[in-house]
Write a protein that holds these residues in place. Structure first.
Motif, PDB file in Angstrom:
ATOM      1  N   ALA A  73       0.832  -1.212   0.000  1.00 18.64           N
ATOM      2  CA  ALA A  73       0.000   0.000   0.000  1.00 18.64           C
ATOM      3  C   ALA A  73       0.860   1.253   0.000  1.00 18.64           C
ATOM      4  O   ALA A  73       0.567   2.218  -0.726  1.00 18.64           O
ATOM      5  CB  ALA A  73      -0.925  -0.008   1.223  1.00 18.64           C
ATOM      6  N   ALA A  74       1.929   1.257   0.802  1.00 16.90           N
ATOM      7  CA  ALA A  74       2.819   2.422   0.834  1.00 16.90           C
ATOM      8  C   ALA A  74       3.534   2.605  -0.497  1.00 16.90           C
ATOM      9  O   ALA A  74       3.748   3.734  -0.952  1.00 16.90           O
ATOM     10  CB  ALA A  74       3.840   2.260   1.970  1.00 16.90           C
TER      11      ALA A  74
ATOM     12  N   ALA B 101       1.010   4.133  -2.905  1.00 16.44           N
ATOM     13  CA  ALA B 101       0.780   5.545  -2.595  1.00 16.44           C
ATOM     14  C   ALA B 101       1.934   6.407  -3.089  1.00 16.44           C
ATOM     15  O   ALA B 101       1.732   7.507  -3.619  1.00 16.44           O
ATOM     16  CB  ALA B 101       0.588   5.715  -1.091  1.00 16.44           C
ATOM     17  N   SER B 102       3.151   5.907  -2.929  1.00 15.96           N
ATOM     18  CA  SER B 102       4.313   6.668  -3.379  1.00 15.96           C
ATOM     19  C   SER B 102       4.358   6.759  -4.908  1.00 15.96           C
ATOM     20  O   SER B 102       4.522   7.841  -5.480  1.00 15.96           O
ATOM     21  CB  SER B 102       5.595   6.023  -2.851  1.00 15.96           C
TER      22      SER B 102
ATOM     23  N   TRP C  35       2.000   6.253  -7.164  1.00 20.64           N
ATOM     24  CA  TRP C  35       0.836   6.828  -7.834  1.00 20.64           C
ATOM     25  C   TRP C  35       0.540   8.260  -7.408  1.00 20.64           C
ATOM     26  O   TRP C  35      -0.112   8.993  -8.138  1.00 20.64           O
ATOM     27  CB  TRP C  35      -0.396   5.960  -7.573  1.00 20.64           C
ATOM     28  N   VAL C  36       1.015   8.650  -6.228  1.00 23.01           N
ATOM     29  CA  VAL C  36       0.656   9.979  -5.710  1.00 23.01           C
ATOM     30  C   VAL C  36       1.883  10.804  -5.334  1.00 23.01           C
ATOM     31  O   VAL C  36       2.199  11.807  -5.959  1.00 23.01           O
ATOM     32  CB  VAL C  36      -0.290   9.857  -4.488  1.00 23.01           C
TER      33      VAL C  36
END
Length: 372
Positions: A191-192, A195-196, A198-199
Motif C-alpha cells: 500500500a505504501a 501511494a508513493s 501513484w501519488v
C-alpha cells in the motif's frame, strides 16, 4: 527456493555500476573540467549531465531489497525495537558519512581562495554543520556540504519508515494470519509503495521526504520476497501492476528504471547460474565499497577540478584526462574510507564516540566559519 542472502556478487556488481554512473554524472555536472572538456564529447557529456542521476533509482531498489532481508525476510518483523533497528542503521550510515564530510569541508576550505566556481561549497555555518551531521539538512532548509549526501538522509528515512510499518503491523491483532500468502506487514508495504508511485512521487516538493522515494524502495522489498517465494508469479504480477499503473498515470523515466531494476533482480537471483556466479571481481569489490566511494568522490573531484582547470584551463584533452584521474582517485579514496572507517565499527557505542570525534574535528577545520 533460493537461499536468502544480503551479499551476493550480482548485487555487488549492480551497486558498482550504479556507483560508476553517479560519479561520472557528478563529474559532468560539477565543472569546470567538464565545461572545458565538453567539445570533445558533447553528446556523452550531455547524457551524463541530464540522465546519469537516474542510477540513484538502482540504489533505491537495491536498498529496499536489502532492507526486506534485514527487517522481515519471511514477511514478519524480526527486529525487537524500532528505535534499536533505526539507531543501528544511523550509526552504520553516519560514521563513514561524517568522515567524508570532514574531508569535503577541508578540501572546500583549501580550494575556495583560488577557485571561483559555483561547484565550490561556501564556508559552512555551525547550524549547517550540525544539520548535515544529523542527516537533517534538507528537512531544516540547510545547504548540503557535499554532492549526493541527500541520498544518505533519504536512505535513513526509508529504513525508518519501513521499520515503522513492520512495528505497526506487529501491534495490530491478527498479524499472524496470512491472506493470499501475504502478511499484514507485506500488505502495508504494498500500500505504501502504491501511494508513493501513484501519488507522492508526482509531487516534487516532497523530494526531501521518504514518501517521495518509497515507490522504488518498496519495489526492491517486493523483489526480495519474489526471489524467496516458491513461486514468484504473484509478486512479479504485483510489481508490474504497481509500476505499470504509475507509468500510465504519469510517465517518469526514474520509475521505469526502478521497475526494470526490481524485475531484473527477481529474474537474475532466481536463475541458479546467475545467483551462483562469482561475478567480475573488480566490479564485485567496487560494489562492496560503493557507499564509501559515493561519499568521498565529491571531495576528490573538487580537488582535481581545482588543480587541473587552474593549470590547464585551455586544454579540453587535459581536462578530459583530469576527469578520468578524478574517477580513479575517487575509487582509491573510497577504498581507503571503506577499509579505514566503514568496516571498522565494532559496536554502536564505539561508532557514536568516533562520530562525535569526527564532528569535533570538522568544526575545528571549519574555523573560521560564519557562526549563527
Amino acid at each position: 527456493m533460493p537461499p536468502a542472502s544480503s551479499r551476493t556478487p550480482l548485487i555487488d556488481m549492480v551497486k558498482a555500476m550504479a556507483c560508476i554512473a553517479i560519479v561520472w554524472h557528478h563529474l559532468a555536472f560539477y565543472g569546470p573540467m567538464s565545461d572545458i572538456a565538453y567539445p570533445l564529447a558533447p553528446v556523452l557529456m550531455a547524457w551524463l549531465y541530464d540522465h546519469g542521476r537516474v542510477a540513484v533509482q538502482v540504489f533505491l531498489v537495491v536498498a529496499g531489497y536489502l532492507a526486506a532481508h534485514s527487517l522481515a525476510p519471511e514477511g514478519v518483523a524480526r527486529f525487537s525495537h524500532w528505535g534499536g533497528a533505526v539507531g543501528k542503521r544511523f550509526v552504520r550510515l553516519a560514521v563513514p558519512y561524517a568522515a567524508a564530510l570532514l574531508l569535503t569541508v577541508a578540501v572546500s576550505a583549501l580550494v575556495r581562495p583560488w577557485m571561483d566556481h559555483p561547484s565550490v561549497p561556501a564556508a559552512p555555518t555551525f547550524t549547517q554543520l550540525v544539520a548535515n551531521t544529523l542527516l537533517l539538512q534538507d528537512l531544516v532548509g540547510e545547504e548540503a556540504l557535499s554532492a549526493g549526501v541527500w541520498y544518505v538522509a533519504i536512505d535513513l528515512q526509508l529504513f525508518a519508515l519501513s521499520a515503522l510499518i513492520w512495528s505497526a503491523a506487529r501491534l495490530i491483532p491478527g498479524t499472524h494470519i496470512w491472506w493470499f500468502n501475504v502478511s499484514l506487514g507485506q500488505g502495508l508495504v504494498v500500500a505504501a509503495t502504491a501511494a508513493s508511485l501513484w501519488v507522492f512521487n508526482r509531487m516534487p516538493w516532497l523530494d526531501a521526504w521518504a514518501v517521495y522515494f518509497f515507490g522504488a524502495y518498496g519495489l526492491g522489498m517486493l523483489s526480495f520476497w519474489a526471489v524467496q517465494a516458491v513461486r514468484a508469479q504473484g509478486w512479479v504480477a504485483l510489481m508490474l501492476l504497481l509500476g505499470g499503473v504509475a507509468l500510465v498515470i504519469d510517465y517518469r523515466s526514474r520509475i521505469l528504471v526502478a521497475l526494470l531494476t526490481s524485475l531484473g533482480l527477481v529474474w537474475a537471483l532466481r536463475s541458479p547460474w546467475l545467483r551462483n556466479w562469482q561475478g567480475v571481481r573488480p566490479l564485485v569489490l567496487l560494489g562492496q565499497m560503493s557507499y564509501s566511494v559515493f561519499l568521498v568522490h565529491f571531495a576528490v573531484c573538487l580537488l582535481v577540478n581545482a588543480v587541473v582547470s587552474t593549470l590547464w584551463n585551455a586544454s579540453p584533452a587535459l581536462n578530459a584526462l583530469g576527469m578520468l584521474v578524478a574517477f580513479v582517485l575517487s575509487l582509491a579514496m573510497g577504498r581507503l574510507l571503506y577499509w579505514g572507517v566503514e568496516r571498522r565499527v565494532p559496536t554502536w557505542r564505539t561508532a557514536l564516540r568516533w562520530q562525535c570525534g569526527l564532528i569535533g574535528a570538522g568544526l575545528l577545520l571549519a574555523v573560521p566559519v560564519q557562526w549563527v
